[in-house]
Design a protein around this motif. Structure first.
Motif, PDB file in Angstrom:
ATOM      1  N   ARG A  45       0.860  -1.191   0.000  1.00  0.00           N
ATOM      2  CA  ARG A  45       0.000   0.000   0.000  1.00  0.00           C
ATOM      3  C   ARG A  45       0.894   1.238   0.000  1.00  0.00           C
ATOM      4  NH1 ARG A  45      -2.980  -3.056  -1.441  1.00  0.00           N
ATOM      5  NH2 ARG A  45      -4.927  -3.846  -0.592  1.00  0.00           N
ATOM      6  N   VAL A  49      -1.676   2.608   6.284  1.00  0.00           N
ATOM      7  CA  VAL A  49      -2.799   1.723   6.611  1.00  0.00           C
ATOM      8  C   VAL A  49      -3.413   2.222   7.919  1.00  0.00           C
ATOM      9  CG1 VAL A  49      -3.314  -0.628   7.375  1.00  0.00           C
ATOM     10  CG2 VAL A  49      -1.744  -0.257   5.447  1.00  0.00           C
ATOM     11  N   ARG A  53      -8.126   0.805  12.789  1.00  0.00           N
ATOM     12  CA  ARG A  53      -9.345   0.217  12.209  1.00  0.00           C
ATOM     13  C   ARG A  53      -9.146  -1.299  12.008  1.00  0.00           C
ATOM     14  NH1 ARG A  53     -11.920   2.137   6.533  1.00  0.00           N
ATOM     15  NH2 ARG A  53     -13.681   0.694   6.584  1.00  0.00           N
ATOM     16  N   PHE A  54      -7.962  -1.687  11.521  1.00  0.00           N
ATOM     17  CA  PHE A  54      -7.692  -3.119  11.360  1.00  0.00           C
ATOM     18  C   PHE A  54      -7.678  -3.825  12.718  1.00  0.00           C
ATOM     19  CE2 PHE A  54      -6.751  -2.247   7.003  1.00  0.00           C
ATOM     20  CZ  PHE A  54      -6.944  -3.457   6.359  1.00  0.00           C
ATOM     21  N   HIS A 303      -8.382 -10.148   0.128  1.00  0.00           N
ATOM     22  CA  HIS A 303      -8.136  -8.735  -0.126  1.00  0.00           C
ATOM     23  C   HIS A 303      -8.381  -7.949   1.170  1.00  0.00           C
ATOM     24  CE1 HIS A 303      -9.046  -4.653  -1.617  1.00  0.00           C
ATOM     25  NE2 HIS A 303      -8.038  -4.953  -2.427  1.00  0.00           N
ATOM     26  N   GLU A 305      -9.017  -4.869   2.214  1.00  0.00           N
ATOM     27  CA  GLU A 305     -10.137  -3.949   2.423  1.00  0.00           C
ATOM     28  C   GLU A 305     -11.485  -4.670   2.292  1.00  0.00           C
ATOM     29  OE1 GLU A 305      -7.367  -3.148   0.716  1.00  0.00           O
ATOM     30  OE2 GLU A 305      -6.563  -1.700   2.149  1.00  0.00           O
ATOM     31  N   THR A 306     -11.524  -5.738   1.468  1.00  0.00           N
ATOM     32  CA  THR A 306     -12.756  -6.544   1.387  1.00  0.00           C
ATOM     33  C   THR A 306     -13.014  -7.228   2.729  1.00  0.00           C
ATOM     34  OG1 THR A 306     -12.287  -6.939  -0.941  1.00  0.00           O
ATOM     35  CG2 THR A 306     -13.890  -8.419   0.095  1.00  0.00           C
ATOM     36  N   LEU A 308     -11.924  -6.215   5.631  1.00  0.00           N
ATOM     37  CA  LEU A 308     -12.249  -5.180   6.621  1.00  0.00           C
ATOM     38  C   LEU A 308     -13.746  -4.828   6.557  1.00  0.00           C
ATOM     39  CD1 LEU A 308     -10.827  -3.280   8.677  1.00  0.00           C
ATOM     40  CD2 LEU A 308     -10.529  -1.650   6.811  1.00  0.00           C
ATOM     41  N   ALA A 309     -14.229  -4.618   5.340  1.00  0.00           N
ATOM     42  CA  ALA A 309     -15.641  -4.241   5.176  1.00  0.00           C
ATOM     43  C   ALA A 309     -16.544  -5.381   5.655  1.00  0.00           C
ATOM     44  CB  ALA A 309     -15.915  -3.916   3.706  1.00  0.00           C
TER      45      ALA A 309
END
Ligand code: SF4
Length: 397
Positions: A45, A49, A53-54, A303, A305-306, A308-309
């Motif tokens: 990235r 990052v 949040r992670f 993935h 961010e996938t 994470l969502a």
């Protein structure tokens, strides 16, 4: 790690001897650059990052898994990647606190963090130790600058030596990875490199032969004839030499690629190899957990961010969840346990499979020198170690 430890009336060691134990794997999917041989779930990235949040998502996913598995204290937590030494120490601490809150983390749990030996990451070692990490696994890979460059690594050999020395001062347990059977590597060159590593090593070494995996840059080069790895016979010689040298230095090859001084064996990987249970959290993590009495294979979205969502929406980032039947469970145990020098427990196999391994198949392999019996265990002897997969196929047919 500051959270209070939860006490359990069940001694985890008692259960470990019966079912292989219980562990937690945490995947940190980010790297500074992609190595040309790497097929791990790693992503680069170019913007920072959002680690808090992670960390919050990982805590939520642990809570969800704990509700499925029931609270059982892990004997090990492993931060793998990717490059977990890109995690802020506060992120590591937050994840460990979440594991302690949801599952209860014993004070003697093995807590390993994989680290690349760059100077930036070394500067964090003290803080990782303060966060609760008691074992570091350093991706040294080579002690030659030229080889490190060709492997696409961002550190040089001097930095790796310094990282090993520092890690041994800070952490009770230190492992290092080296890759051998590299393009054009001679036996003499490997002997020199391994000899130096044995002088520098902590209590554990993971010594892997380079494998060319589809989808990597090395694979494309090999296909184009521009990268040539040693033939099988030469690689077998390197494997033999590796065993001789580590043994002479006081290490035991307790698994095909892993060598430890007494007491330095990786508790975490032993859970995998002994057919234990493990929760896998974070992007692209795999797990084996018992849900309502069924051994279940889990894997999460690769993935980042996938994943994470999904966790933020549903409490978990599962992409797949599949119940394993008795045959699949038994085959998996066979495949993993025969990698170990302690071998496989025939009764543990029968418990998983619902039926014993056919004695005639075992006897034929023993007669051929491909297996040895030790009480109720079967073991692949050193002389047949490189044939382990063929032995497994023969037994599992
Ligand atoms: S540092 Fe490790 S995980 Fe990251 S790209 Fe290199 S080999 Fe893959």
């Amino acid at each position: 790690m500051n959270a209070a430890h939860v006490e359990s009336p069940v001694r985890d060691d008692d259960r470990t001897t019966v079912d292989g134990g219980f562990a937690v794997y945490v995947h940190w999917p980010f790297c500074q650059a992609k190595c040309p041989y790497c097929d791990f779930n790693s992503h680069v990235r170019h913007k920072p990052v959002d680690q808090s949040r992670f960390a919050a998502a990982m805590a939520r996913e642990i809570e969800t898994f704990a509700a499925w598995t029931g609270a059982r204290r892990p004997l090990s937590v492993f931060f793998g990647g990717g490059t977990p030494s890109l995690m802020e120490p506060s992120t590591v601490e937050a994840v460990l606190c979440a594991i302690d809150t949801s599952l209860g983390l014993p004070s003697d749990a093995e807590i390993t963090l994989e680290a690349n030996p760059t100077s930036v990451e070394q500067a964090r070692f003290e803080e990782y130790r303060a966060a609760g990490v008691n074992r570091v696994s350093l991706g040294v890979q080579s002690l030659s600058d030229a080889e490190l460059a060709s492997l696409g690594r961002l550190h040089d050999a001097a930095t790796a030596r310094a990282a090993l020395a520092l890690a041994k001062r800070i952490f009770p347990h230190v492992s290092a990875d080296l890759i051998y059977a590299r393009p054009k590597q001679t036996t003499a060159a490997w002997a020199d490199e391994l000899s130096e590593m044995l002088d520098l090593a902590g209590d554990h070494l993971s010594l892997y032969q380079l494998t060319i995996e589809p989808g990597t840059r090395f694979f494309d080069l090999a296909e184009a004839g521009k990268l040539i790895v040693p033939e099988d016979d030469a690689a077998a010689d390197l494997f033999e030499l590796t065993g001789e040298m580590t043994r002479a230095a006081g290490f035991t090859r307790y698994e095909i690629s892993n060598h430890a001084r007494p007491g330095g064996e990786a508790k975490h990987n032993l859970v995998y190899w002994r057919g234990g249970t493990y929760v896998g959290i974070g992007p692209g993590a795999h797990g084996r957990i018992d849900i309502a009495g069924t051994r279940t294979a889990t894997s999460t979205h690769r993935h980042p961010e996938t994943w994470l969502a999904a966790v933020e929406a549903d409490g978990h980032g599962l992409a797949e969840r599949e119940g394993l039947d008795a045959d699949a469970r038994a085959d998996e145990y066979l495949l993993m346990a025969l990698r170990l020098s302690e071998g496989m427990d025939l009764d543990a196999y029968a418990r998983r499979s619902g039926a014993p391994l056919p004695e005639e198949r075992v006897d034929a392999l023993v007669a051929g020198g491909f297996l040895a019996r030790q009480g109720r265990r079967i073991i692949v002897p050193d002389t047949a170690r490189l044939l382990t997969n063929a032995v497994v196929r023969e037994l599992a047919q």
